[in-house]
Design a protein around this motif. Structure first.
Motif, PDB file in Angstrom:
ATOM      1  N   LEU A 118       0.828  -1.208   0.000  1.00 17.51           N
ATOM      2  CA  LEU A 118       0.000   0.000   0.000  1.00 17.51           C
ATOM      3  C   LEU A 118       0.863   1.258   0.000  1.00 17.51           C
ATOM      4  CD1 LEU A 118      -3.022  -0.646   2.421  1.00 17.51           C
ATOM      5  CD2 LEU A 118      -3.093  -0.260  -0.045  1.00 17.51           C
ATOM      6  N   ALA A 119       2.011   1.195   0.661  1.00 24.02           N
ATOM      7  CA  ALA A 119       2.926   2.345   0.680  1.00 24.02           C
ATOM      8  C   ALA A 119       3.446   2.632  -0.724  1.00 24.02           C
ATOM      9  CB  ALA A 119       4.078   2.082   1.635  1.00 24.02           C
ATOM     10  N   VAL A 120       3.787   1.583  -1.471  1.00 24.57           N
ATOM     11  CA  VAL A 120       4.246   1.766  -2.850  1.00 24.57           C
ATOM     12  C   VAL A 120       3.122   2.361  -3.701  1.00 24.57           C
ATOM     13  CG1 VAL A 120       4.939   0.549  -4.957  1.00 24.57           C
ATOM     14  CG2 VAL A 120       6.005  -0.024  -2.766  1.00 24.57           C
ATOM     15  N   CYS A 121       1.910   1.844  -3.536  1.00 24.34           N
ATOM     16  CA  CYS A 121       0.764   2.400  -4.243  1.00 24.34           C
ATOM     17  C   CYS A 121       0.572   3.869  -3.874  1.00 24.34           C
ATOM     18  CB  CYS A 121      -0.489   1.592  -3.906  1.00 24.34           C
ATOM     19  SG  CYS A 121      -1.979   2.086  -4.818  1.00 24.34           S
ATOM     20  N   GLY A 122       0.790   4.179  -2.593  1.00 25.22           N
ATOM     21  CA  GLY A 122       0.682   5.560  -2.132  1.00 25.22           C
ATOM     22  C   GLY A 122       1.715   6.466  -2.779  1.00 25.22           C
ATOM     23  N   LEU A 123       2.920   5.946  -3.027  1.00 28.75           N
ATOM     24  CA  LEU A 123       3.961   6.737  -3.688  1.00 28.75           C
ATOM     25  C   LEU A 123       3.570   7.050  -5.128  1.00 28.75           C
ATOM     26  CD1 LEU A 123       7.216   4.999  -2.374  1.00 28.75           C
ATOM     27  CD2 LEU A 123       6.328   7.258  -1.739  1.00 28.75           C
ATOM     28  N   TRP A 124       2.992   6.073  -5.816  1.00 31.21           N
ATOM     29  CA  TRP A 124       2.488   6.332  -7.167  1.00 31.21           C
ATOM     30  C   TRP A 124       1.424   7.429  -7.136  1.00 31.21           C
ATOM     31  CZ3 TRP A 124       3.881   4.505 -11.937  1.00 31.21           C
ATOM     32  CH2 TRP A 124       4.745   3.413 -11.984  1.00 31.21           C
ATOM     33  N   THR A 125       0.533   7.337  -6.171  1.00 36.43           N
ATOM     34  CA  THR A 125      -0.538   8.332  -6.053  1.00 36.43           C
ATOM     35  C   THR A 125       0.016   9.711  -5.739  1.00 36.43           C
ATOM     36  OG1 THR A 125      -2.129   6.659  -5.323  1.00 36.43           O
ATOM     37  CG2 THR A 125      -2.620   8.946  -4.770  1.00 36.43           C
ATOM     38  N   ALA A 126       0.987   9.771  -4.825  1.00 34.82           N
ATOM     39  CA  ALA A 126       1.605  11.052  -4.473  1.00 34.82           C
ATOM     40  C   ALA A 126       2.275  11.675  -5.691  1.00 34.82           C
ATOM     41  CB  ALA A 126       2.612  10.852  -3.346  1.00 34.82           C
ATOM     42  N   ALA A 127       2.933  10.838  -6.508  1.00 32.85           N
ATOM     43  CA  ALA A 127       3.589  11.343  -7.711  1.00 32.85           C
ATOM     44  C   ALA A 127       2.564  11.902  -8.699  1.00 32.85           C
ATOM     45  CB  ALA A 127       4.407  10.234  -8.360  1.00 32.85           C
ATOM     46  N   ALA A 128       1.447  11.189  -8.856  1.00 33.96           N
ATOM     47  CA  ALA A 128       0.400  11.647  -9.773  1.00 33.96           C
ATOM     48  C   ALA A 128      -0.227  12.948  -9.289  1.00 33.96           C
ATOM     49  CB  ALA A 128      -0.675  10.573  -9.928  1.00 33.96           C
ATOM     50  N   LEU A 129      -0.495  13.029  -7.985  1.00 32.69           N
ATOM     51  CA  LEU A 129      -1.067  14.260  -7.433  1.00 32.69           C
ATOM     52  C   LEU A 129      -0.079  15.415  -7.524  1.00 32.69           C
ATOM     53  CD1 LEU A 129      -2.914  12.913  -4.254  1.00 32.69           C
ATOM     54  CD2 LEU A 129      -3.956  13.803  -6.346  1.00 32.69           C
ATOM     55  N   GLY A 130       1.203  15.125  -7.302  1.00 33.79           N
ATOM     56  CA  GLY A 130       2.218  16.168  -7.434  1.00 33.79           C
ATOM     57  C   GLY A 130       2.285  16.705  -8.851  1.00 33.79           C
ATOM     58  N   ALA A 131       2.232  15.797  -9.833  1.00 29.12           N
ATOM     59  CA  ALA A 131       2.235  16.216 -11.232  1.00 29.12           C
ATOM     60  C   ALA A 131       0.971  16.996 -11.563  1.00 29.12           C
ATOM     61  CB  ALA A 131       2.353  14.991 -12.142  1.00 29.12           C
ATOM     62  N   GLY A 132      -0.158  16.552 -10.995  1.00 32.40           N
ATOM     63  CA  GLY A 132      -1.407  17.259 -11.227  1.00 32.40           C
ATOM     64  C   GLY A 132      -1.399  18.654 -10.638  1.00 32.40           C
ATOM     65  N   ALA A 133      -0.859  18.796  -9.430  1.00 34.42           N
ATOM     66  CA  ALA A 133      -0.770  20.110  -8.794  1.00 34.42           C
ATOM     67  C   ALA A 133       0.138  21.028  -9.588  1.00 34.42           C
ATOM     68  CB  ALA A 133      -0.253  19.951  -7.362  1.00 34.42           C
ATOM     69  N   TRP A 134       1.261  20.496 -10.066  1.00 36.56           N
ATOM     70  CA  TRP A 134       2.174  21.290 -10.894  1.00 36.56           C
ATOM     71  C   TRP A 134       1.478  21.766 -12.163  1.00 36.56           C
ATOM     72  CZ3 TRP A 134       3.933  20.846 -15.871  1.00 36.56           C
ATOM     73  CH2 TRP A 134       5.017  21.667 -16.226  1.00 36.56           C
ATOM     74  N   SER A 135       0.723  20.866 -12.795  1.00 35.39           N
ATOM     75  CA  SER A 135       0.026  21.216 -14.031  1.00 35.39           C
ATOM     76  C   SER A 135      -1.015  22.305 -13.793  1.00 35.39           C
ATOM     77  CB  SER A 135      -0.657  19.968 -14.603  1.00 35.39           C
ATOM     78  OG  SER A 135      -1.356  20.274 -15.784  1.00 35.39           O
ATOM     79  N   VAL A 136      -1.751  22.203 -12.709  1.00 38.61           N
ATOM     80  CA  VAL A 136      -2.773  23.217 -12.408  1.00 38.61           C
ATOM     81  C   VAL A 136      -2.127  24.571 -12.140  1.00 38.61           C
ATOM     82  CG1 VAL A 136      -4.470  23.910 -10.652  1.00 38.61           C
ATOM     83  CG2 VAL A 136      -4.479  21.573 -11.536  1.00 38.61           C
ATOM     84  N   ARG A 137      -0.982  24.577 -11.480  1.00 36.79           N
ATOM     85  CA  ARG A 137      -0.314  25.834 -11.156  1.00 36.79           C
ATOM     86  C   ARG A 137       0.325  26.491 -12.369  1.00 36.79           C
ATOM     87  NH1 ARG A 137       2.884  24.279  -5.538  1.00 36.79           N
ATOM     88  NH2 ARG A 137       1.116  24.558  -4.112  1.00 36.79           N
ATOM     89  N   ARG A 138       0.880  25.676 -13.259  1.00 35.85           N
ATOM     90  CA  ARG A 138       1.702  26.213 -14.345  1.00 35.85           C
ATOM     91  C   ARG A 138       0.945  26.474 -15.630  1.00 35.85           C
ATOM     92  NH1 ARG A 138       6.125  28.297 -11.990  1.00 35.85           N
ATOM     93  NH2 ARG A 138       6.990  26.852 -10.455  1.00 35.85           N
ATOM     94  N   ARG A 139      -0.143  25.775 -15.857  1.00 34.54           N
ATOM     95  CA  ARG A 139      -0.842  25.900 -17.139  1.00 34.54           C
ATOM     96  C   ARG A 139      -2.047  26.834 -17.029  1.00 34.54           C
ATOM     97  NH1 ARG A 139      -1.569  19.665 -18.716  1.00 34.54           N
ATOM     98  NH2 ARG A 139      -2.494  20.534 -20.612  1.00 34.54           N
ATOM     99  N   ASP A 140      -2.417  27.404 -18.160  1.00 34.27           N
ATOM    100  CA  ASP A 140      -3.545  28.338 -18.177  1.00 34.27           C
ATOM    101  C   ASP A 140      -4.837  27.609 -17.828  1.00 34.27           C
ATOM    102  OD1 ASP A 140      -1.886  30.401 -18.962  1.00 34.27           O
ATOM    103  OD2 ASP A 140      -2.280  30.102 -21.112  1.00 34.27           O
ATOM    104  N   ALA A 141      -5.723  28.330 -17.129  1.00 31.84           N
ATOM    105  CA  ALA A 141      -7.017  27.757 -16.772  1.00 31.84           C
ATOM    106  C   ALA A 141      -7.929  27.668 -17.994  1.00 31.84           C
ATOM    107  CB  ALA A 141      -7.681  28.585 -15.675  1.00 31.84           C
TER     108      ALA A 141
END
Length: 241
Positions: free
Chosen positions: A218-241
């Motif tokens: 579950l911890a490994v699955c959580g790391l995948w999820t954290a990476a996806a959420l991190g990429a998603g947060a970066w995309s929302v911050r950097r790209r135009d709405a």
């Protein structure tokens, strides 16, 4: 707007979209039905693992969970909805955190309910074979079911924020989870144990041969999820709405 009002606003969006509430119902229904079928023949596709037979349907129920996460985020990129959301919550990181929390809370609740319902149904269908499942294993499986479904919904949410499309997200994740993951698993040996779905589902097995245990999986699955959420947060911050 502070985090609590932002979270409340995101929860209202989710609650009022019928497709999202329908996805949560599908998580419970699909998981329970397919688990009951597997429990009726625990020596078949589950290799005699009574605990995994009890939760076998999660392989199908998780599709509804990822659809929930993907749709909740991708709906923001339709018709300028994201611009409206960000006008109320200008801090994009705060908005995305509120969105992720609004996704995680109901999926966790439904996932835990699904886990305990499947445990009860499995016990009834398995009969004497269910005696192999200890109280500790059953509790671990039910709780793990809720956590795993939540992680997969958030994984889909993060990916959807990057791709800005629920269709694209589902087109990638659904074939991967239902087909590609099993093919890779058969061909790559221990490497496949670190894929998000295979790692996360170890918690649902009574016995396992891989490197990871129930909670480390579950911890490994959580790391995948954290990476996806991190990429998603970066995309929302950097790209135009």
């Amino acid at each position: 707007m502070s985090f609590t009002p932002a979270l409340h606003a995101e929860w209202i969006k989710i609650r009022t979209l019928r497709s999202l509430t329908g996805s949560l119902g599908a998580v419970l229904l699909a998981t329970t039905v397919f688990s009951a079928l597997a429990s009726s023949d625990p020596g078949g596709s589950t290799g005699g693992d009574s605990l995994f037979a009890t939760f076998f349907g999660i392989s199908f129920g998780q599709v509804a969970a990822i659809a929930f996460g993907a749709t909740a985020v991708s709906s923001e990129f339709q018709g300028g909805a994201l611009r409206v959301s960000l006008s109320a919550v200008p801090r994009r990181g705060r908005w995305f955190a509120a969105k992720a929390t609004a996704i995680a809370a109901p999926v966790l609740a439904v996932g835990l309910l699904t886990g305990f319902v499947n445990l009860a149904v499995g016990d009834a269908v398995l009969g004497s074979a269910g005696d192999k499942i200890t109280w500790t294993q059953g509790l671990r499986g039910a709780v793990g079911c809720g956590i795993y479904l939540t992680l997969m919904a958030l994984f889909a949410a993060g990916l959807s924020a990057v791709l800005r499309s629920g269709v694209a997200t589902l087109s990638i994740l659904v074939p991967f989870l239902l087909i590609a993951s099993f093919v890779i698993g058969d061909m790559s040996g221990g490497v496949a144990d670190f894929l998000p779905d295979r790692a996360g589902q170890v918690v649902l097995h009574g016995t396992w041969d891989g490197i990871l245990g129930p909670w480390s999986g579950l911890a490994v699955c959580g790391l995948w999820t954290a990476a996806a959420l991190g990429a998603g947060a970066w995309s929302v911050r950097r790209r135009d709405a």
